[in-house]
Design a protein around this motif. Structure first.
Motif, PDB file in Angstrom:
ATOM      1  N   LEU A  70       0.715  -1.440   0.019  1.00  0.00           N
ATOM      2  CA  LEU A  70      -0.080  -0.076  -0.071  1.00  0.00           C
ATOM      3  C   LEU A  70       0.896   1.295  -0.103  1.00  0.00           C
ATOM      4  O   LEU A  70       0.605   2.058  -0.658  1.00  0.00           O
ATOM      5  CB  LEU A  70      -0.908   0.096   1.186  1.00  0.00           C
ATOM      6  N   PHE A  71       2.057   1.278   0.766  1.00  0.00           N
ATOM      7  CA  PHE A  71       2.755   2.577   1.202  1.00  0.00           C
ATOM      8  C   PHE A  71       3.607   2.641  -0.283  1.00  0.00           C
ATOM      9  O   PHE A  71       3.938   3.871  -0.697  1.00  0.00           O
ATOM     10  CB  PHE A  71       3.561   2.682   2.200  1.00  0.00           C
ATOM     11  N   ALA A  72       3.928   1.658  -1.036  1.00  0.00           N
ATOM     12  CA  ALA A  72       4.602   1.543  -2.233  1.00  0.00           C
ATOM     13  C   ALA A  72       3.940   2.160  -3.311  1.00  0.00           C
ATOM     14  O   ALA A  72       4.306   2.917  -4.116  1.00  0.00           O
ATOM     15  CB  ALA A  72       5.189   0.381  -2.547  1.00  0.00           C
ATOM     16  N   TRP A  73       2.309   1.837  -3.237  1.00  0.00           N
ATOM     17  CA  TRP A  73       1.365   2.338  -4.163  1.00  0.00           C
ATOM     18  C   TRP A  73       1.368   4.015  -4.222  1.00  0.00           C
ATOM     19  O   TRP A  73       1.067   4.459  -5.065  1.00  0.00           O
ATOM     20  CB  TRP A  73       0.129   1.756  -4.202  1.00  0.00           C
ATOM     21  N   ILE A  74       1.371   4.466  -2.812  1.00  0.00           N
ATOM     22  CA  ILE A  74       1.236   5.912  -2.728  1.00  0.00           C
ATOM     23  C   ILE A  74       2.621   6.513  -3.068  1.00  0.00           C
ATOM     24  O   ILE A  74       2.726   7.866  -2.943  1.00  0.00           O
ATOM     25  CB  ILE A  74       0.601   6.397  -1.475  1.00  0.00           C
ATOM     26  N   GLY A  75       3.647   5.992  -3.248  1.00  0.00           N
ATOM     27  CA  GLY A  75       4.982   6.665  -3.668  1.00  0.00           C
ATOM     28  C   GLY A  75       6.060   6.422  -2.553  1.00  0.00           C
ATOM     29  O   GLY A  75       6.905   7.214  -2.659  1.00  0.00           O
ATOM     30  N   ALA A  76       5.668   5.936  -1.312  1.00  0.00           N
ATOM     31  CA  ALA A  76       6.722   5.707  -0.338  1.00  0.00           C
ATOM     32  C   ALA A  76       7.694   4.745  -0.928  1.00  0.00           C
ATOM     33  O   ALA A  76       7.533   3.602  -1.504  1.00  0.00           O
ATOM     34  CB  ALA A  76       6.053   5.495   0.845  1.00  0.00           C
ATOM     35  N   HIS A  77       9.018   4.859  -0.366  1.00  0.00           N
ATOM     36  CA  HIS A  77      10.008   3.930  -0.446  1.00  0.00           C
ATOM     37  C   HIS A  77      10.185   3.105   0.893  1.00  0.00           C
ATOM     38  O   HIS A  77      10.361   3.872   1.903  1.00  0.00           O
ATOM     39  CB  HIS A  77      11.340   4.469  -0.658  1.00  0.00           C
ATOM     40  N   VAL A  78      10.184   2.006   0.916  1.00  0.00           N
ATOM     41  CA  VAL A  78       9.810   1.175   2.006  1.00  0.00           C
ATOM     42  C   VAL A  78      11.111   0.351   2.431  1.00  0.00           C
ATOM     43  O   VAL A  78      11.596  -0.193   1.632  1.00  0.00           O
ATOM     44  CB  VAL A  78       8.694   0.081   1.890  1.00  0.00           C
ATOM     45  N   ARG A  79      11.509   0.615   3.733  1.00  0.00           N
ATOM     46  CA  ARG A  79      12.534  -0.211   4.241  1.00  0.00           C
ATOM     47  C   ARG A  79      12.145  -1.221   5.307  1.00  0.00           C
ATOM     48  O   ARG A  79      11.424  -0.519   6.285  1.00  0.00           O
ATOM     49  CB  ARG A  79      13.678   0.499   4.949  1.00  0.00           C
ATOM     50  N   GLU A  80      11.868  -2.458   5.447  1.00  0.00           N
ATOM     51  CA  GLU A  80      11.455  -3.188   6.325  1.00  0.00           C
ATOM     52  C   GLU A  80      12.384  -3.871   7.515  1.00  0.00           C
ATOM     53  O   GLU A  80      13.605  -3.892   7.176  1.00  0.00           O
ATOM     54  CB  GLU A  80      10.683  -4.496   5.571  1.00  0.00           C
ATOM     55  N   GLN A  81      11.893  -4.080   8.537  1.00  0.00           N
ATOM     56  CA  GLN A  81      12.871  -4.652   9.563  1.00  0.00           C
ATOM     57  C   GLN A  81      14.085  -3.630   9.921  1.00  0.00           C
ATOM     58  O   GLN A  81      14.908  -4.039   9.958  1.00  0.00           O
ATOM     59  CB  GLN A  81      13.168  -6.229   9.352  1.00  0.00           C
ATOM     60  N   PHE A  82      13.478  -2.414   9.948  1.00  0.00           N
ATOM     61  CA  PHE A  82      14.535  -1.385  10.148  1.00  0.00           C
ATOM     62  C   PHE A  82      15.135  -1.128  11.624  1.00  0.00           C
ATOM     63  O   PHE A  82      14.254  -1.370  12.408  1.00  0.00           O
ATOM     64  CB  PHE A  82      14.058  -0.058   9.882  1.00  0.00           C
ATOM     65  N   PRO A  83      16.435  -1.254  11.712  1.00  0.00           N
ATOM     66  CA  PRO A  83      17.225  -1.303  12.874  1.00  0.00           C
ATOM     67  C   PRO A  83      17.102  -0.057  13.890  1.00  0.00           C
ATOM     68  O   PRO A  83      17.113   1.193  13.343  1.00  0.00           O
ATOM     69  CB  PRO A  83      18.471  -1.478  12.841  1.00  0.00           C
ATOM     70  N   MET A  84      16.401  -0.179  15.184  1.00  0.00           N
ATOM     71  CA  MET A  84      16.688   0.910  16.064  1.00  0.00           C
ATOM     72  C   MET A  84      17.840   0.403  17.086  1.00  0.00           C
ATOM     73  O   MET A  84      17.559  -0.234  18.080  1.00  0.00           O
ATOM     74  CB  MET A  84      15.219   1.281  16.767  1.00  0.00           C
ATOM     75  N   TRP A  85      19.037   0.944  16.631  1.00  0.00           N
ATOM     76  CA  TRP A  85      20.295   0.476  17.296  1.00  0.00           C
ATOM     77  C   TRP A  85      20.157   0.658  18.857  1.00  0.00           C
ATOM     78  O   TRP A  85      19.690   1.710  19.352  1.00  0.00           O
ATOM     79  CB  TRP A  85      21.347   1.056  16.671  1.00  0.00           C
ATOM     80  N   PRO A  86      20.729  -0.228  19.711  1.00  0.00           N
ATOM     81  CA  PRO A  86      20.831   0.142  21.193  1.00  0.00           C
ATOM     82  C   PRO A  86      21.721   1.633  21.707  1.00  0.00           C
ATOM     83  O   PRO A  86      21.438   2.185  22.589  1.00  0.00           O
ATOM     84  CB  PRO A  86      21.562  -1.036  21.684  1.00  0.00           C
ATOM     85  N   TRP A  87      22.494   1.655  20.995  1.00  0.00           N
ATOM     86  CA  TRP A  87      23.463   3.008  21.022  1.00  0.00           C
ATOM     87  C   TRP A  87      22.958   4.398  20.048  1.00  0.00           C
ATOM     88  O   TRP A  87      22.284   4.157  19.453  1.00  0.00           O
ATOM     89  CB  TRP A  87      25.088   2.559  20.567  1.00  0.00           C
ATOM     90  N   GLN A  88      23.635   5.203  20.426  1.00  0.00           N
ATOM     91  CA  GLN A  88      23.461   6.401  19.594  1.00  0.00           C
ATOM     92  C   GLN A  88      23.806   6.119  18.154  1.00  0.00           C
ATOM     93  O   GLN A  88      24.872   5.597  17.719  1.00  0.00           O
ATOM     94  CB  GLN A  88      24.436   7.464  20.331  1.00  0.00           C
ATOM     95  N   HIS A  89      22.775   6.834  17.368  1.00  0.00           N
ATOM     96  CA  HIS A  89      22.969   6.323  15.899  1.00  0.00           C
ATOM     97  C   HIS A  89      22.411   7.542  15.164  1.00  0.00           C
ATOM     98  O   HIS A  89      21.424   8.233  15.497  1.00  0.00           O
ATOM     99  CB  HIS A  89      22.218   4.919  15.641  1.00  0.00           C
ATOM    100  N   PRO A  90      22.545   7.652  13.822  1.00  0.00           N
ATOM    101  CA  PRO A  90      22.002   8.655  13.162  1.00  0.00           C
ATOM    102  C   PRO A  90      20.805   8.631  12.608  1.00  0.00           C
ATOM    103  O   PRO A  90      19.886   7.451  12.666  1.00  0.00           O
ATOM    104  CB  PRO A  90      22.911   8.519  11.697  1.00  0.00           C
ATOM    105  N   HIS A  91      20.073   9.740  12.378  1.00  0.00           N
ATOM    106  CA  HIS A  91      18.574   9.662  11.807  1.00  0.00           C
ATOM    107  C   HIS A  91      18.615   8.595  10.638  1.00  0.00           C
ATOM    108  O   HIS A  91      19.282   8.332   9.870  1.00  0.00           O
ATOM    109  CB  HIS A  91      18.491  11.077  11.098  1.00  0.00           C
TER     110      HIS A  91
END
Length: 307
Positions: A70-91
């Motif tokens: 659905l989100f691909a259809w509206i024009g979004a680029h999808v990254r699945e299973q995206f990491p939220m690292w335990p430590w400080q990390h970039p946007h």
């Protein structure tokens, strides 16, 4: 059943150095991947590409696949299973446009967020290695001009389950959702929880049937055929039954059945004809308008107050 590799610091470092959880488009590498050792007895797992890219995405439930579609259809680029690292990390948008990287905020990391909440972050089983939390869907919103706002996070959960209808304060699941919300809030972009039950049933089946025709490269010989067809008929074809698109492609441009079907599906997926995909498509009738307004409404719902 194959055995999973043992979790060690060396393995985690190797995976990170190999690109786990980073990259964009074709180059993104999912943090969690469907392997022989992790089949689910409960969920339908899906290993398929999402337009406009060819890489195979790793979806651990049917709802993840459908919402990604659905989100691909509206024009979004999808990254699945995206990491939220335990430590400080970039946007999450860091390194997409290096010229604006210095303006993007950093995350303090999930260990810090969990500490502030008074909950346990967690470790890989049997180790002292902090677990790498993942977000089901991380969306890049290309239509948002402000880089730090061009992102949204989606946690896919069975909303009709009693677990989420009636929150148990001791349940780890809802607790994790709050941690995810705080992660997104700290970076100032939208976060929401959803599943396929939020959208009309026919929509997903029709998107799935159209997805293989979503992309037509400019250097493909059919691209010029489509251009000539739309130049001649683009202002009138919405008035006629959809089957006539196929018939005119075959009669006027010598398209075979396969080519005509692909181009018709391409036209519908990309809303070159305004066609409401939340209603059953009947090729014997003219398209019912509403697809473009549905896309706009979904875009609006996921972008928050981003401009």
């Amino acid at each position: 059943m194959a055995r999973p590799p043992k979790d060690t610091w060396n393995r985690l470092v190797d995976l990170i150095q190999a690109g786990m959880g980073v990259g964009f488009g074709e180059g993104y590498q999912s943090t969690l991947q469907i392997k022989r050792w992790n089949p689910s007895p409960m969920s339908v797992q899906v290993l398929k590409p999402l337009p406009p890219f060819k890489r195979k995405c790793h979806f651990f439930s049917l709802s993840e696949w459908y919402l990604g579609l659905l989100f691909a259809w509206i024009g979004a680029h999808v990254r699945e299973q995206f990491p939220m690292w335990p430590w400080q990390h970039p946007h999450p948008e860091y390194d997409r446009n290096p010229e604006v990287d210095a303006t993007l905020p950093w995350s303090e990391g999930m260990q810090s967020i969990c500490r502030d909440m008074g909950i346990k972050h967690g470790f890989f089983v049997g180790t002292d290695i902090p677990y790498v939390w993942t977000m089901d869907l991380c969306l890049h919103l290309p239509w948002i001009p402000t880089p730090e706002k061009a992102c949204a996070l989606v946690s896919v959960k069975p909303l009709e389950s009693e677990r989420y209808l009636y929150i148990d304060p001791l349940d780890r699941g809802p607790e994790k959702l709050e941690a995810e919300r705080r992660y997104a809030q700290a970076l100032d972009f939208p976060y929401f929880v959803g599943d396929r039950s939020l959208f009309p049933g026919p929509l997903f089946a029709q998107l799935e049937s159209l997805a293989d025709s979503a992309v037509l490269p400019r250097n493909h010989p059919w691209f010029s055929v489509l251009g000539r067809f739309l130049s001649k008929h683009g202002n009138s074809i919405a008035k006629y039954p959809l089957i006539e698109v196929s018939e005119r492609l075959k009669a006027d441009y010598a398209a075979n059945n396969q080519q005509a079907a692909f181009l018709l599906n391409h036209i519908i997926w990309n809303q070159l004809i305004d066609c409401d995909l939340s209603l059953p498509i009947k090729t014997s009738l003219p398209p019912r308008p509403g697809g473009r307004s549905l896309q706009a409404a979904i875009r609006s719902s996921i972008q928050g107050d981003a401009q």
